[in-house]
Design a protein around this motif. Structure first.
Motif, short mmCIF file in Angstrom:
data_model
loop_
_atom_site.label_atom_id
_atom_site.label_comp_id
_atom_site.label_asym_id
_atom_site.label_seq_id
_atom_site.Cartn_x
_atom_site.Cartn_y
_atom_site.Cartn_z
N VAL A 1 0.85 -1.20 0.00
CA VAL A 1 0.00 0.00 0.00
C VAL A 1 0.88 1.25 0.00
O VAL A 1 0.60 2.23 -0.70
CB VAL A 1 -0.96 -0.02 1.21
CG1 VAL A 1 -1.71 1.28 1.32
CG2 VAL A 1 -1.93 -1.16 1.07
N ALA A 2 1.99 1.21 0.76
CA ALA A 2 2.91 2.35 0.78
C ALA A 2 3.47 2.59 -0.62
O ALA A 2 3.59 3.75 -1.06
CB ALA A 2 4.03 2.10 1.78
N GLY A 3 3.81 1.52 -1.33
CA GLY A 3 4.30 1.68 -2.69
C GLY A 3 3.26 2.31 -3.60
O GLY A 3 3.59 3.15 -4.45
N LEU A 4 1.99 1.92 -3.41
CA LEU A 4 0.94 2.52 -4.23
C LEU A 4 0.77 4.01 -3.91
O LEU A 4 0.48 4.81 -4.80
CB LEU A 4 -0.38 1.79 -4.01
CG LEU A 4 -0.44 0.38 -4.59
CD1 LEU A 4 -1.72 -0.30 -4.19
CD2 LEU A 4 -0.35 0.43 -6.09
N TYR A 5 0.97 4.39 -2.63
CA TYR A 5 0.94 5.82 -2.28
C TYR A 5 2.03 6.56 -3.04
O TYR A 5 1.80 7.65 -3.59
CB TYR A 5 1.16 6.01 -0.78
CG TYR A 5 0.02 5.63 0.10
CD1 TYR A 5 -1.24 5.41 -0.42
CD2 TYR A 5 0.20 5.49 1.47
CE1 TYR A 5 -2.29 5.05 0.39
CE2 TYR A 5 -0.84 5.13 2.29
CZ TYR A 5 -2.08 4.91 1.76
OH TYR A 5 -3.11 4.56 2.57
N LEU A 6 3.23 5.96 -3.08
CA LEU A 6 4.34 6.61 -3.76
C LEU A 6 4.04 6.74 -5.25
O LEU A 6 4.36 7.75 -5.88
CB LEU A 6 5.61 5.79 -3.54
CG LEU A 6 6.93 6.50 -3.78
CD1 LEU A 6 7.01 7.75 -2.93
CD2 LEU A 6 8.07 5.59 -3.46
N LEU A 7 3.39 5.73 -5.79
CA LEU A 7 3.03 5.74 -7.21
C LEU A 7 2.07 6.87 -7.52
O LEU A 7 2.02 7.38 -8.64
CB LEU A 7 2.40 4.39 -7.56
CG LEU A 7 2.54 3.85 -8.96
CD1 LEU A 7 3.99 3.74 -9.33
CD2 LEU A 7 1.88 2.50 -9.05
N GLN A 8 1.28 7.27 -6.53
CA GLN A 8 0.29 8.34 -6.74
C GLN A 8 0.78 9.66 -6.16
O GLN A 8 -0.02 10.51 -5.80
CB GLN A 8 -1.04 7.94 -6.10
CG GLN A 8 -1.54 6.66 -6.67
CD GLN A 8 -2.92 6.34 -6.19
OE1 GLN A 8 -3.89 6.76 -6.79
NE2 GLN A 8 -3.01 5.63 -5.10
N GLN A 9 2.09 9.81 -6.05
CA GLN A 9 2.73 11.06 -5.64
C GLN A 9 2.30 11.52 -4.27
O GLN A 9 2.13 12.71 -4.02
CB GLN A 9 2.47 12.16 -6.68
CG GLN A 9 3.07 11.80 -8.04
CD GLN A 9 2.57 12.69 -9.14
OE1 GLN A 9 1.84 13.63 -8.87
NE2 GLN A 9 2.95 12.38 -10.35
#
Lengths: 173, 103
Positions: A40-48
């Motif tokens: 989930v943290a990686g997906l946050y990073l993916l969405q800036q």
């Protein structure tokens, strides 16, 4: 590249979640949940959302999950791992879980047309003075002006939680 | 949008994650695993908040996610203290046996 990262993180999230709810040992469940939270943290990073990425790592994985592991260590779960893991009403539970999933998916397909209003705030954002403030600056600007009262209420809530958990864990006040 | 990943994919992922959390909450008997399922559901909601925020180019969703995380931290602290107290008093963490309200 972005699609590939999305797939990689989605596999982490879903694989971790499935392992969390199926593993027999509570420690294995907690470690799978950490994997899911990293996804989930990686997906946050993916969405800036860099700030939330850092908060997710520090607060969720570093704080909450370590707390979970400490509690698992304090309670003795050895005999709990040997007995039956799923409760007796599994058929009702299966029906309820499926109904919730279908319900949310149905509402999402019904509301698909509403997402077209995404263009309006883009125009509004362009009128702002800073060209491209970082994510952390943007969050701080809004947090300490528009959301100042909820911020203070959150700090009071944390204080209450600290006092409450100390009171509950203590033998005698 | 410049992104290659549409919003709906994130929302579908969020739905699946939330449903897994619900399933874990309803299926499992160990109270600690039930608690972890709640964290899964909170994360699914956070993910959809951030996705909408990215789509709408606004940071309000990030702030809601931050507040949800604060509440989750408070909830974890109090909930785990309750779990410790329950274990100290009853000697079990099986939700099927914690039924003193029923009788």
């Amino acid at each position: 590249m972005e699609t590939f990262s999305f797939y990689a993180f989605a596999v982490l999230v879903l694989g971790g979640a499935i392992l969390t709810i199926t593993r027999r040992s509570a420690v294995h469940s907690a470690i799978s949940l950490i994997v899911s939270l990293v996804g989930v943290a990686g997906l946050y990073l993916l969405q800036q959302a860099e700030f939330l990425f850092a908060v997710q790592i520090v607060l969720y994985i570093g704080g909450i999950m370590v707390l979970f592991l400490f509690v698992i260590m304090l309670v003795n779960l050895d005999e709990a791992a040997k007995e039956r893991q799923f409760n007796g009403q599994w058929l009702i539970a299966l029906i309820c879980a499926t109904v919730v999933g279908l319900q949310v998916a149905w509402f999402m397909t019904k509301g698909a047309g509403a997402l077209k209003l995404a263009q309006v705030p883009v125009a509004a954002a362009q009128t702002g003075a800073p060209v491209s403030p970082g994510n952390v600056e943007a969050i701080a600007d809004v947090l300490f002006s528009e959301y100042l009262l909820p911020f203070e209420v959150a700090s009071v809530l944390l204080l209450v939680a600290v006092v409450g958990s100390v009171v509950m864990a203590k033998k005698r006040i | 949008m410049m992104t290659g990943v549409p919003l709906s994919w994130y929302l579908i992922l969020s739905v699946v994650l939330f449903s897994l959390g619900v399933a874990g909450f309803l299926f499992r008997r160990n109270i600690i695993t039930i608690f972890m399922s709640i964290e899964l559901m909170l994360n699914a909601v956070n993910l959809s908040f951030v996705s909408f925020s990215y789509e709408l180019k606004s940071v309000n969703g990030h702030l809601y996610t931050l507040f949800v995380m604060v509440v989750a931290a408070a909830e974890a602290a109090v909930g785990l203290a309750i779990i410790l107290t329950v274990f100290k008093n009853r000697g079990t963490l099986n939700v099927d046996e914690l039924n003193s309200l029923k009788n």
